[in-house]
Design a protein around this motif. Structure first.
Motif, PDB file in Angstrom:
ATOM      1  N   TYR A  68      20.549 -13.679 -22.714  1.00 53.65           N
ATOM      2  CA  TYR A  68      21.509 -14.511 -23.450  1.00 53.65           C
ATOM      3  C   TYR A  68      21.009 -15.955 -23.554  1.00 53.65           C
ATOM      4  N   CYS A  69      20.524 -16.501 -22.448  1.00 54.17           N
ATOM      5  CA  CYS A  69      20.009 -17.879 -22.458  1.00 54.17           C
ATOM      6  C   CYS A  69      18.793 -18.009 -23.367  1.00 54.17           C
ATOM      7  N   LEU A  70      17.884 -17.018 -23.303  1.00 57.91           N
ATOM      8  CA  LEU A  70      16.703 -17.039 -24.167  1.00 57.91           C
ATOM      9  C   LEU A  70      17.091 -16.913 -25.638  1.00 57.91           C
ATOM     10  N   THR A  71      18.096 -16.086 -25.926  1.00 56.63           N
ATOM     11  CA  THR A  71      18.557 -15.917 -27.310  1.00 56.63           C
ATOM     12  C   THR A  71      19.121 -17.219 -27.858  1.00 56.63           C
ATOM     13  N   ILE A  72      19.975 -17.871 -27.080  1.00 55.16           N
ATOM     14  CA  ILE A  72      20.566 -19.141 -27.522  1.00 55.16           C
ATOM     15  C   ILE A  72      19.487 -20.198 -27.707  1.00 55.16           C
ATOM     16  N   CYS A  73      18.602 -20.324 -26.732  1.00 61.49           N
ATOM     17  CA  CYS A  73      17.539 -21.348 -26.807  1.00 61.49           C
ATOM     18  C   CYS A  73      16.582 -21.072 -27.961  1.00 61.49           C
ATOM     19  N   GLY A  74      16.185 -19.805 -28.143  1.00 65.04           N
ATOM     20  CA  GLY A  74      15.242 -19.457 -29.202  1.00 65.04           C
ATOM     21  C   GLY A  74      15.802 -19.728 -30.583  1.00 65.04           C
ATOM     22  N   ASN A  75      17.044 -19.346 -30.794  1.00 64.17           N
ATOM     23  CA  ASN A  75      17.653 -19.571 -32.113  1.00 64.17           C
ATOM     24  C   ASN A  75      17.968 -21.046 -32.357  1.00 64.17           C
TER      25      ASN A  75
ATOM     26  N   LEU B 237      23.587  -1.880 -27.252  1.00 59.84           N
ATOM     27  CA  LEU B 237      22.920  -3.080 -26.720  1.00 59.84           C
ATOM     28  C   LEU B 237      21.768  -3.521 -27.614  1.00 59.84           C
ATOM     29  N   LEU B 238      21.143  -2.564 -28.311  1.00 62.79           N
ATOM     30  CA  LEU B 238      19.975  -2.884 -29.120  1.00 62.79           C
ATOM     31  C   LEU B 238      20.301  -3.862 -30.233  1.00 62.79           C
ATOM     32  N   TYR B 239      21.461  -3.673 -30.893  1.00 62.13           N
ATOM     33  CA  TYR B 239      21.773  -4.550 -32.021  1.00 62.13           C
ATOM     34  C   TYR B 239      22.728  -5.681 -31.671  1.00 62.13           C
ATOM     35  N   THR B 240      23.424  -5.594 -30.522  1.00 63.61           N
ATOM     36  CA  THR B 240      24.299  -6.695 -30.128  1.00 63.61           C
ATOM     37  C   THR B 240      23.590  -7.724 -29.253  1.00 63.61           C
ATOM     38  N   VAL B 241      22.580  -7.268 -28.499  1.00 68.90           N
ATOM     39  CA  VAL B 241      21.851  -8.153 -27.587  1.00 68.90           C
ATOM     40  C   VAL B 241      20.369  -8.225 -27.934  1.00 68.90           C
ATOM     41  N   GLY B 242      19.773  -7.077 -28.249  1.00 65.34           N
ATOM     42  CA  GLY B 242      18.329  -7.044 -28.504  1.00 65.34           C
ATOM     43  C   GLY B 242      17.921  -7.716 -29.798  1.00 65.34           C
ATOM     44  N   THR B 243      18.614  -7.407 -30.893  1.00 56.82           N
ATOM     45  CA  THR B 243      18.255  -7.975 -32.198  1.00 56.82           C
ATOM     46  C   THR B 243      18.351  -9.497 -32.244  1.00 56.82           C
ATOM     47  N   PRO B 244      19.431 -10.121 -31.726  1.00 61.75           N
ATOM     48  CA  PRO B 244      19.469 -11.595 -31.730  1.00 61.75           C
ATOM     49  C   PRO B 244      18.349 -12.231 -30.931  1.00 61.75           C
ATOM     50  N   LEU B 245      17.837 -11.524 -29.917  1.00 60.16           N
ATOM     51  CA  LEU B 245      16.705 -12.051 -29.145  1.00 60.16           C
ATOM     52  C   LEU B 245      15.395 -11.865 -29.892  1.00 60.16           C
ATOM     53  N   MET B 246      15.242 -10.716 -30.563  1.00 60.99           N
ATOM     54  CA  MET B 246      13.983 -10.393 -31.214  1.00 60.99           C
ATOM     55  C   MET B 246      13.740 -11.212 -32.479  1.00 60.99           C
ATOM     56  N   ASN B 247      14.805 -11.560 -33.203  1.00 55.02           N
ATOM     57  CA  ASN B 247      14.641 -12.265 -34.477  1.00 55.02           C
ATOM     58  C   ASN B 247      13.840 -13.555 -34.359  1.00 55.02           C
TER      59      ASN B 247
END
Length: 337
Positions: free
Chosen positions: A56-63, A297-307
């Protein structure tokens, strides 16, 4: 005698009215839902908690990093990167809507959420998924113009038009989903209030309803046409024309350069639609609840991180902007000392 019959009839009617009111009260008794989340051992829950917290932290920071780079770097203020910032904002919305409640459920035995909280979570989840469909469609149209209509690209896909397309994507997604959400919010729930999931998804929510869900299901089918089918067809048509145009380029180097501008977007499209169709089109009767949650989990957590990772790793402009930003911060830090 007539008086006694009249009195007894009155008492029966009163009892029936009281019984009806009691039943109606019982129907509207459910005011909160219990999200079971992942029912594992304590050690696995602790591991999942820290893993999802880091993601979650990596997703927020990356985006946020992509949004900041596009905002501050002038060479990134082009149509493709404007749409990319919208996609990053959408990923932040999606993961923030899902992950905090999921982390709360992992810390406790289960998570509780009020009825309005559940409806609100479902609304923002559905709207963010819909807006991603629209944004990916608009981005494919942008790539189509850039490769298939390069002479007209600058005049058609200007900044003002990009902003209108982005705004339209957000407005349409939140407006269309509101139609279905209003119908769901008027359903009555009674009996069990346990949702065997880590968030309020539509399918497990409808199974708990005491009302007839036929109208909701019809609305879902009708909304899938503008929300899923039309964007998919436009993306498919765009890339068919793109592939045909690239195949006509005589030079191998030029073909690779042209296709390299699409590879990041195409990767994101495959990941997003692949996971989405896997969850919602495969038969659920043979799936375990644990498998369904893992796929979700793949599209609710994984996709926002991968984008942001996909776009940053495959994009030279973002790499250069990031290097400049790091160098500028290092030089400012050195001057301060």
């Amino acid at each position: 005698m007539a008086f006694i019959v009249s009195q007894s009839t009155s008492v029966l009617n009163s009892q029936e009215t009281t019984s009806r009111k009691t039943n109606e009260a019982n129907i509207t008794l459910v005011t909160e839902f219990i999200l079971l989340g992942f029912q594992n051992t304590k050690s696995i829950k602790i591991f999942l908690f820290f893993l999802l917290l880091v993601i979650y932290c990596l997703t927020i920071c990356g985006n946020l990093l992509i949004i900041a780079l596009v905002f501050y770097c002038k060479n990134l203020q082009s149509p493709m990167y404007i749409f990319l910032t919208q996609l990053s904002m959408n990923d932040i919305l999606l993961t923030t809507d899902i992950v905090p409640n999921m982390l709360h459920a992992l810390v406790n035995t289960h998570g509780t959420i009020t009825f309005m909280g559940c409806i609100t979570q479902l609304y923002f989840f559905s709207a963010s998924e819909t807006s991603e469909c629209f944004l990916l469609m608009v981005m494919s149209y942008d790539r189509y113009l850039a490769i298939c209509e390069p002479l007209h690209y600058g005049s058609i896909m200007n900044i003002a038009f990009c902003q209108k397309l982005a705004a339209l994507s957000w407005i349409l997604s939140f407006s269309l989903i509101l139609i279905d959400i209003l119908t769901v919010s008027n359903l009555q729930f009674c009996g069990s209030n346990i949702i065997d999931h880590f968030f309020c998804d539509l399918s497990p929510l409808l199974t708990l309803s005491c009302s007839d869900t036929y109208i909701v299901q019809i609305e879902v089918v009708l909304l899938s046409v503008p929300v899923v089918i039309i964007p998919c067809l436009i993306i498919l048509a765009s890339y068919i024309y793109i592939i045909i145009t690239i195949a006509r380029i005589p030079s191998n180097i030029d073909r690779q350069k042209a296709f390299s501008t699409c590879i990041s977007h195409l990767t994101v499209v495959f990941i997003f639609y692949g996971t989405l169709f896997t969850v919602y089109t495969l038969p659920t009767s043979g799936q375990s609840s644990h498998l369904a949650k893992t796929l979700s989990l793949l599209y609710t957590v994984g996709t926002p991180l991968m984008n942001p990772i996909i776009y940053s790793l495959r994009n030279k402009d973002i790499k250069k902007a990031l290097d400049k930003l790091i160098s500028a911060n290092i030089s400012c830090f050195d001057r301060s000392y």
